[in-house]
Design an enzyme around this catalytic site. Structure first.
Site, short mmCIF file in Angstrom:
data_model
loop_
_atom_site.label_atom_id
_atom_site.label_comp_id
_atom_site.label_asym_id
_atom_site.label_seq_id
_atom_site.Cartn_x
_atom_site.Cartn_y
_atom_site.Cartn_z
N ASP A 184 -9.58 48.38 -16.65
CA ASP A 184 -10.17 47.11 -16.20
C ASP A 184 -11.60 47.31 -15.71
OD1 ASP A 184 -7.40 45.36 -15.92
OD2 ASP A 184 -7.17 47.46 -15.38
N GLU A 231 -15.15 37.63 -17.98
CA GLU A 231 -14.49 37.37 -19.25
C GLU A 231 -13.86 35.98 -19.26
OE1 GLU A 231 -12.29 40.48 -21.68
OE2 GLU A 231 -10.65 39.34 -20.81
N ASP A 278 -13.58 41.77 -14.83
CA ASP A 278 -12.45 41.59 -15.72
C ASP A 278 -11.34 40.98 -14.87
OD1 ASP A 278 -10.75 41.74 -17.94
OD2 ASP A 278 -10.04 43.74 -17.37
#
Length: 159
Positions: free
Chosen positions: A140, A67, A7
């Site tokens: 996260d 991501e 992330d």
């Protein structure tokens, strides 16, 4: 298949490492790379790169799920996160780790079965799928683990 989920960020980079055999996920490690707010930005990028190199060397993932960036508001934040993401991607490339990108909608769909799921739902399903006692912290790290699940579900057998 060992999957490294990332992330991206520049203050906090969530990471998660899972093994997936096509039927079940086994969590190996998760956590976050943290950088200090008042540190020169180039030093923050260096710290992220150094920690990413360590993670790649220690866990030897077969692939990385990261991501895709999507920003609508703050351009400065978007640019800074994009720079950090570039450092992360470069680290994977230097370690010959194939990179797969997923949108938040794809992650939600894969983990929860509903692309408009709430963050809490994704985090709880991540905990359940990985058979963890608690939702991983920081958030996260939980997001990074969700990315590993997404990749496992989306790319069975692809490394």
């Amino acid at each position: 298949m060992r999957i490294l989920g990332i992330d991206p960020g520049y203050a906090i980079v969530g990471f998660g490492v899972t093994d997936y055999n096509g039927k079940k996920f086994v969590p190996i490690e998760y956590g976050a790379i943290l950088t200090e707010a008042h540190t020169d930005f180039s030093e923050r990028l260096k710290a992220i790169a150094d920690d990413m190199d360590f993670i790649c060397e220690r866990f030897q993932p077969d692939c990385m799920a990261i991501e895709k960036l999507f920003f609508t508001n703050n351009q400065k934040t978007a640019i800074d996160v994009a720079q950090a993401r570039g450092v992360i991607v470069l680290s994977a490339v230097r370690h010959d780790i194939p990179i797969f990108e997923y949108t938040p909608l794809q992650v939600k769909q894969s983990v929860v079965g509903y692309g408009r799921a709430e963050k809490k739902q994704v985090m709880d399903m991540t905990r359940r799928i990985l058979k963890l006692e608690q939702i991983p912290k920081p958030d996260d790290a939980a997001d990074a683990l969700a990315l590993t699940i997404c990749h496992g579900h989306c790319c069975k057998g692809i490394k």
